[in-house]
Design a protein around this motif. Structure first.
Motif, PDB file in Angstrom:
ATOM      1  N   LEU A 283       0.818  -1.208   0.000  1.00 30.06           N
ATOM      2  CA  LEU A 283       0.000   0.000   0.000  1.00 30.06           C
ATOM      3  C   LEU A 283       0.857   1.266   0.000  1.00 30.06           C
ATOM      4  CD1 LEU A 283      -2.903  -0.876   2.482  1.00 30.06           C
ATOM      5  CD2 LEU A 283      -2.902  -0.954  -0.016  1.00 30.06           C
ATOM      6  N   ALA A 284       2.096   1.131   0.476  1.00 31.81           N
ATOM      7  CA  ALA A 284       2.985   2.301   0.540  1.00 31.81           C
ATOM      8  C   ALA A 284       3.809   2.474  -0.735  1.00 31.81           C
ATOM      9  CB  ALA A 284       3.921   2.173   1.736  1.00 31.81           C
ATOM     10  N   ASP A 285       3.584   1.620  -1.731  1.00 23.75           N
ATOM     11  CA  ASP A 285       4.352   1.728  -2.981  1.00 23.75           C
ATOM     12  C   ASP A 285       4.127   3.088  -3.629  1.00 23.75           C
ATOM     13  OD1 ASP A 285       5.140  -0.822  -2.529  1.00 23.75           O
ATOM     14  OD2 ASP A 285       4.239  -1.698  -4.324  1.00 23.75           O
ATOM     15  N   GLU A 286       5.161   3.551  -4.310  1.00 20.12           N
ATOM     16  CA  GLU A 286       5.068   4.813  -5.049  1.00 20.12           C
ATOM     17  C   GLU A 286       5.235   4.544  -6.527  1.00 20.12           C
ATOM     18  OE1 GLU A 286       4.213   7.750  -4.236  1.00 20.12           O
ATOM     19  OE2 GLU A 286       4.067   7.438  -2.066  1.00 20.12           O
ATOM     20  N   PRO A 287       4.322   5.027  -7.357  1.00 14.28           N
ATOM     21  CA  PRO A 287       3.076   5.683  -6.948  1.00 14.28           C
ATOM     22  C   PRO A 287       2.105   4.670  -6.366  1.00 14.28           C
ATOM     23  CG  PRO A 287       3.084   5.322  -9.323  1.00 14.28           C
ATOM     24  CD  PRO A 287       4.441   4.894  -8.839  1.00 14.28           C
ATOM     25  N   PRO A 288       1.143   5.136  -5.563  1.00 14.96           N
ATOM     26  CA  PRO A 288       0.169   4.211  -4.964  1.00 14.96           C
ATOM     27  C   PRO A 288      -0.611   3.465  -6.047  1.00 14.96           C
ATOM     28  CG  PRO A 288      -0.010   6.424  -4.008  1.00 14.96           C
ATOM     29  CD  PRO A 288       0.887   6.537  -5.197  1.00 14.96           C
ATOM     30  N   GLN A 289      -0.951   2.214  -5.756  1.00 10.86           N
ATOM     31  CA  GLN A 289      -1.679   1.380  -6.712  1.00 10.86           C
ATOM     32  C   GLN A 289      -3.104   1.135  -6.205  1.00 10.86           C
ATOM     33  OE1 GLN A 289      -0.521   0.356  -9.687  1.00 10.86           O
ATOM     34  NE2 GLN A 289       1.427   1.398  -9.326  1.00 10.86           N
ATOM     35  N   LEU A 290      -4.074   1.564  -6.996  1.00 12.92           N
ATOM     36  CA  LEU A 290      -5.475   1.380  -6.610  1.00 12.92           C
ATOM     37  C   LEU A 290      -5.806  -0.100  -6.436  1.00 12.92           C
ATOM     38  CD1 LEU A 290      -8.359   2.443  -6.166  1.00 12.92           C
ATOM     39  CD2 LEU A 290      -8.673   2.405  -8.647  1.00 12.92           C
ATOM     40  N   ASP A 291      -5.236  -0.952  -7.295  1.00 16.15           N
ATOM     41  CA  ASP A 291      -5.544  -2.387  -7.230  1.00 16.15           C
ATOM     42  C   ASP A 291      -5.227  -2.977  -5.857  1.00 16.15           C
ATOM     43  OD1 ASP A 291      -6.383  -2.293  -9.798  1.00 16.15           O
ATOM     44  OD2 ASP A 291      -4.700  -3.394 -10.653  1.00 16.15           O
ATOM     45  N   TYR A 292      -4.132  -2.524  -5.247  1.00 16.48           N
ATOM     46  CA  TYR A 292      -3.768  -3.051  -3.940  1.00 16.48           C
ATOM     47  C   TYR A 292      -4.804  -2.654  -2.890  1.00 16.48           C
ATOM     48  CZ  TYR A 292       0.830  -3.996  -6.010  1.00 16.48           C
ATOM     49  OH  TYR A 292       1.860  -4.454  -6.800  1.00 16.48           O
ATOM     50  N   TYR A 293      -5.240  -1.404  -2.948  1.00 14.73           N
ATOM     51  CA  TYR A 293      -6.266  -0.951  -1.996  1.00 14.73           C
ATOM     52  C   TYR A 293      -7.564  -1.720  -2.200  1.00 14.73           C
ATOM     53  CZ  TYR A 293      -3.676   2.904   0.086  1.00 14.73           C
ATOM     54  OH  TYR A 293      -2.776   3.638   0.805  1.00 14.73           O
ATOM     55  N   MET A 294      -7.930  -1.947  -3.469  1.00 12.92           N
ATOM     56  CA  MET A 294      -9.158  -2.684  -3.754  1.00 12.92           C
ATOM     57  C   MET A 294      -9.060  -4.107  -3.196  1.00 12.92           C
ATOM     58  SD  MET A 294     -11.173  -0.602  -5.356  1.00 12.92           S
ATOM     59  CE  MET A 294     -12.357  -1.594  -6.215  1.00 12.92           C
ATOM     60  N   ALA A 295      -7.897  -4.726  -3.353  1.00  8.13           N
ATOM     61  CA  ALA A 295      -7.712  -6.082  -2.845  1.00  8.13           C
ATOM     62  C   ALA A 295      -7.843  -6.113  -1.331  1.00  8.13           C
ATOM     63  CB  ALA A 295      -6.345  -6.617  -3.268  1.00  8.13           C
TER      64      ALA A 295
END
Length: 636
Positions: free
Chosen positions: A357-369
């Motif tokens: 979740l802290a990856d740059e740039p943030p990834q929406l897919d990770y938040y959705m998962a």
């Protein structure tokens, strides 16, 4: 050295080559001496007509080779031909310019150049090359045969001629050419490999093995030669020798990508899945092998369900290796997470996605998962937290508004869900998504209608209980306790602000909007059809919509149940029975509605015994007892 000096030296070299080729340079005696006026204006040569083609050609070569000005060079070479149509060097240069751009023109120029000097190997080679480009293989073979006679020490001619024979379906002639190359040059790896392939294609297995063995004898520690011998054994069907030889080759350098690929392919063809996947683990550790290839392979293994199920942990090691080598590569993270979820490891998958979740740039897919997995784990507070975080990071994402609306729906805030779905509509990117969201809105309005009817039924029951309570103090005390409980529940209940009829009207309006935007929305087609059937209206239209739904999702038990039920309501019970059987065979939800409906269909067909059996099964799965008792009375 300055650029000007380099330019002068290059030009001098080109002109010197032209002179050597027989293109005479003018002397001051062969040109008119300039007048004073000419001297003052410019230093120019006045070239006699007989030397014009040579000077134009020299200028063309300079433009083509030094300046890379193809257009100007082509113009100059054409001027040369206008003065001398048999100027072979200009014809040759024009053929090279047109080759690949206009192959027919290139062939014409190359042929004319060749005809001017059939002993010139450059012209002959280009002529053969342009014939190949024009797919005139038979003629090109004749040209390269001539080249072989005039230049027998050129290894490339043997290679090209062998390829031409192979392309012309003359493998034995190709082998003969390669045999000649062996006699003249000895073993050349490229030509030897080509000959082995031809020998195998003509089923000359013993000769092919002999050729491969000779290459190994010449270079016993050459991995490529030993691999070639192993593949030759395999092609000849000598599997035991092939396995031993391929293993020996692989052990020479277990980090060689080519050796790993060849050995693994052999093991795959031998159906040695365990050995194959073991070699794949070594291959996946080699950074020299492209990541794209590794991802493609891993995806293929995971999609091959039978193989995946039988080798879950071994294939999981491949996913783990990739994640350790490429920890920030999104496609790798996705595959590793998918693998964990396939094995039921929800918490490790959730931890994996949270780490990113802290990856740059943030990834929406990770938040959705993370949101979906927290929801699956029934942790609503965490879902709310991550939805809020995601909405702060990713503005205007309809997927997040849909998740937020679902949270309202689950909490019972149905009007809040509708409002949030409507917000999602403003951010939807296409009609398909807008159609899906309108479908969600329709489903929510149907739930509003259901909840409204439930509450009204609860109020009636409460009033009836209150009347009974007046007749008995004991009952009155119990009723008071019930009232307390009910009021406590009501205090946390979200209000319903419209009637059930109005809610159903809006439900159908939303479904209509959904289908106008996304006509193949199978869920909406099914739900719309089923709700109409519950009201026993527009049954023919309901059947049409249900038919579309089961066509779009042919193995959906719920959709098949809807279609069978509508057929039953239309009196087409034999058809209904066929579809309901299929629905029951596919159902894994253990829904009581399916056996309940099937019992009704069987009863309509006169099969009372089996109808009773399925009604009892529905009761066991949680069907309403009152509804079952009503049906049982029909049989009694």
């Amino acid at each position: 050295m300055t650029l000007n000096r380099i330019y002068r030296l290059t030009l001098s070299a080109v002109l010197a080559m032209l002179f050597i080729a027989g293109i005479a340079l003018p002397t001051m005696s062969s040109v008119q001496r300039p007048t004073t006026a000419d001297t003052l204006s410019a230093h120019r040569f006045v070239v006699p007509d007989s030397l014009q083609p040579r000077y134009l050609y020299a200028d063309g070569v300079k433009r083509y080779i030094i300046s890379h000005d193809t257009i100007k060079a082509e113009s100059l070479f054409c001027k040369v031909l206008a003065l001398d149509s048999a100027h072979a060097p200009a014809l040759y240069q024009l053929a090279t310019i047109y080759l690949g751009r206009d192959n027919a023109k290139a062939l014409d120029y190359a042929r004319r150049a060749y005809e001017q000097d059939t002993m010139n190997n450059w012209y002959t080679s280009l002529y053969g090359h342009t014939l190949i480009y024009n797919n005139r293989l038979t003629e090109s073979i004749a040209v390269y045969r001539r080249l072989l006679d005039t230049d027998p020490t050129n290894q490339d001619i043997y290679r090209i001629l062998a390829i031409l024979y192979q392309q012309s379906q003359q493998p034995y002639a190709a082998i003969s050419v390669l045999d000649s190359a062996d006699t003249r040059f000895g073993k050349i790896p490229l030509l030897t490999e080509m000959k082995q392939h031809l020998l195998l294609s003509t089923r000359q297995y013993d000769r092919a093995i002999e050729e491969a063995q000779q290459a190994v004898d010449i270079a016993p520690y050459d991995q490529q030669s030993r691999l070639s011998l192993g593949k030759t054994y395999a092609a000849a069907g000598r599997d035991s020798l092939a396995r031993v030889t391929m293993y020996e080759a692989y052990k020479m350098d277990s980090t060689s990508v080519e050796a790993l690929l060849d050995y693994s392919e052999f093991l795959r063809k031998q159906n040695d899945v365990s050995g194959y996947l073991g070699i794949m683990q070594l291959l996946f550790r080699q950074r020299e092998y492209p990541l794209e290839g590794k991802i493609e392979m891993l995806s293929r293994y995971m999609n091959f369900r039978e193989m995946y199920a039988d080798n879950y942990y071994t294939i999981g090691n491949l996913a783990l290796i990739l994640h350790s080598l490429y920890p920030t590569e999104k496609r790798v993270v996705d595959l590793y997470g998918e693998h964990l979820l396939a094995g039921g490891y929800v918490e490790p998958a959730l931890t994996l996605f949270k780490e990113h979740l802290a990856d740059e740039p943030p990834q929406l897919d990770y938040y959705m998962a993370v949101i979906d997995l927290e929801d699956y784990q029934n942790r609503p507070d965490s879902v709310d937290i991550y939805v809020a975080k995601a909405m702060a990071l990713f503005e205007g994402k309809p997927e997040l508004y849909i998740r937020k609306a679902n949270r309202h729906y689950i909490k019972g805030d149905l009007h809040g869900a509708v409002s949030t779905f409507e917000e999602a509509l403003s951010y939807a990117k296409n009609d398909t998504m807008r159609g899906e969201i309108w479908g969600f809105i329709g489903d929510t309005y149907h739930q509003i209608a259901e909840e409204k009817m439930r509450r009204e039924a609860a109020k009636k029951a409460e009033k009836a209980a209150a009347k009974k309570a007046e007749k008995s103090a004991k009952k009155a005390e119990k009723s008071a306790e019930q009232k307390q409980d009910t009021s406590a529940t009501t205090a946390t209940t979200y209000p319903i602000r419209i009637s059930d009829k109005k809610a159903m009207q809006r439900c159908y309006e939303a479904y209509e909007k959904s289908l106008s935007l996304y006509a193949e929305n199978a869920s909406v087609l099914n739900n719309y059809a089923y709700f109409l059937s519950e009201e026993h209206r527009d049954l023919e239209r309901a059947l049409t919509m249900s038919s579309q739904a089961i066509h779009l999702e042919q193995n959906n038990a719920t959709f098949l149940d809807t279609y069978a039920w509508i057929l039953h309501l239309l009196g087409r019970n034999e058809e209904a029975q066929t579809y309901m059987r299929r629905a029951l065979s596919l159902d894994d939800t253990k829904s009581p509605e399916l056996p309940l409906h099937y019992g009704d269909i069987l009863y309509a067909l006169g099969n009372k015994f089996m109808a009773k059996t399925y009604w009892q099964k529905a009761l066991q799965l949680g069907a309403d007892k009152v509804r079952i008792e009503q049906r049982m009375k029909l049989i009694e």
